[in-house]
Write a protein that holds these residues in place. Structure first.
Motif, PDB file in Angstrom:
ATOM      1  N   GLN A 165       0.843  -1.188   0.000  1.00  0.00           N
ATOM      2  CA  GLN A 165       0.000   0.000   0.000  1.00  0.00           C
ATOM      3  C   GLN A 165       0.879   1.239   0.000  1.00  0.00           C
ATOM      4  O   GLN A 165       2.044   1.182   0.396  1.00  0.00           O
ATOM      5  CB  GLN A 165      -0.880   0.043   1.254  1.00  0.00           C
ATOM      6  N   ARG A 182      -1.924   7.982   1.757  1.00  0.00           N
ATOM      7  CA  ARG A 182      -3.355   7.676   1.663  1.00  0.00           C
ATOM      8  C   ARG A 182      -4.195   8.788   2.282  1.00  0.00           C
ATOM      9  O   ARG A 182      -5.229   9.180   1.737  1.00  0.00           O
ATOM     10  CB  ARG A 182      -3.652   6.322   2.303  1.00  0.00           C
ATOM     11  N   ALA A 204     -10.586  -2.733  -9.037  1.00  0.00           N
ATOM     12  CA  ALA A 204     -11.178  -3.378  -7.859  1.00  0.00           C
ATOM     13  C   ALA A 204     -12.138  -4.502  -8.228  1.00  0.00           C
ATOM     14  O   ALA A 204     -12.130  -5.560  -7.587  1.00  0.00           O
ATOM     15  CB  ALA A 204     -11.909  -2.342  -7.009  1.00  0.00           C
ATOM     16  N   GLU A 212      -6.425  -1.499  -3.915  1.00  0.00           N
ATOM     17  CA  GLU A 212      -6.090  -1.634  -2.501  1.00  0.00           C
ATOM     18  C   GLU A 212      -4.834  -0.866  -2.101  1.00  0.00           C
ATOM     19  O   GLU A 212      -4.646  -0.575  -0.923  1.00  0.00           O
ATOM     20  CB  GLU A 212      -5.946  -3.118  -2.132  1.00  0.00           C
ATOM     21  N   ALA A 221      -6.353   2.167  -0.846  1.00  0.00           N
ATOM     22  CA  ALA A 221      -7.556   1.983  -0.040  1.00  0.00           C
ATOM     23  C   ALA A 221      -7.401   2.711   1.300  1.00  0.00           C
ATOM     24  O   ALA A 221      -6.325   2.725   1.884  1.00  0.00           O
ATOM     25  CB  ALA A 221      -7.819   0.502   0.197  1.00  0.00           C
ATOM     26  N   THR A 260      -9.019  -7.196   2.142  1.00  0.00           N
ATOM     27  CA  THR A 260      -9.175  -5.937   2.856  1.00  0.00           C
ATOM     28  C   THR A 260      -9.803  -6.219   4.208  1.00  0.00           C
ATOM     29  O   THR A 260     -10.612  -7.118   4.370  1.00  0.00           O
ATOM     30  CB  THR A 260     -10.069  -4.969   2.069  1.00  0.00           C
ATOM     31  N   CYS A 300     -11.673  -4.130   7.113  1.00  0.00           N
ATOM     32  CA  CYS A 300     -12.236  -2.871   7.591  1.00  0.00           C
ATOM     33  C   CYS A 300     -12.374  -2.932   9.100  1.00  0.00           C
ATOM     34  O   CYS A 300     -12.515  -4.005   9.685  1.00  0.00           O
ATOM     35  CB  CYS A 300     -13.630  -2.641   6.970  1.00  0.00           C
TER      36      CYS A 300
END
Length: 192
Positions: free
Chosen positions: A7, A13, A162, A171, A174, A188, A190
């Motif tokens: 990432q 991000r 995605a 991702e 993300a 992923t 959450c």
């Protein structure tokens, strides 16, 4: 398809998603400004100017962070035209994130309007000139449509990665943590 299991850094991000909100707000505030003659116009302008300067500062910060931290690699099996499109779209985003606020600031300077941020008056970056103001206004308007179209293309590409390719590219940016699974696919996670 090969998977991208890295990432962008949390700061990258946060800047991406924070700026996405600011830029979308800016575009809609701009539309509201040019489509009203009500007293709401002045309120919209008072939000638009400092938000534009904030976007300019964040764009410079984002560019510095990008140079320092880099970006996760694209999947090896991604077609070269898609890789080129990704690179060119990111260049276009950075150009627009810098150019739009600078054009707005120059446009206001050319009209001899002050740009106030946190009570401070920013210096004019061009001399007052009605013809220049008109040209800058048209350029700002045209590029705002380009920016909106680029955002739609970016959103489409993100959804394509995605939902169709499922190659992990989405991702990488993300806003939530991403963890590789045992079989190598990106999972992923959450917050609960």
């Amino acid at each position: 398809m090969s998977q991208v299991n890295q990432q962008f850094a949390p700061l990258q991000r946060a800047l991406h998603w924070g700026m996405a909100i600011c830029i979308l707000a800016m575009l809609f505030i701009g539309v509201g400004m040019v489509s009203t003659i009500t007293p709401a116009y002045l309120m919209l302008v008072s939000i638009h100017k400092p938000l534009g300067i904030a976007i300019l500062v964040l764009a410079v910060l984002r560019l510095i962070v990008r140079w320092r931290l880099g970006a996760p690699p694209l999947p090896r099996d991604m077609p070269e035209p898609m890789k080129l499109a990704a690179k060119l779209s990111h260049v276009a985003f950075y150009v627009l994130m810098l150019a739009m606020p600078l054009l707005g600031w120059a446009m206001l300077s050319a009209a001899d309007y002050p740009v106030l941020v946190a009570g401070l008056r920013l210096p004019a970056i061009v001399s007052p000139d009605a013809g220049l103001h008109s040209w800058l206004w048209n350029a700002h308007k045209f590029l705002s449509f380009c920016f909106f179209a680029l955002i739609l293309l970016h959103l489409g590409a993100a959804l394509f990665h995605a939902l169709v390719r499922r190659d992990g590219v989405f991702e990488t940016m993300a806003p939530f943590p991403v963890h590789p699974s045992v079989d190598g696919r990106v999972v992923t996670k959450c917050a609960d």
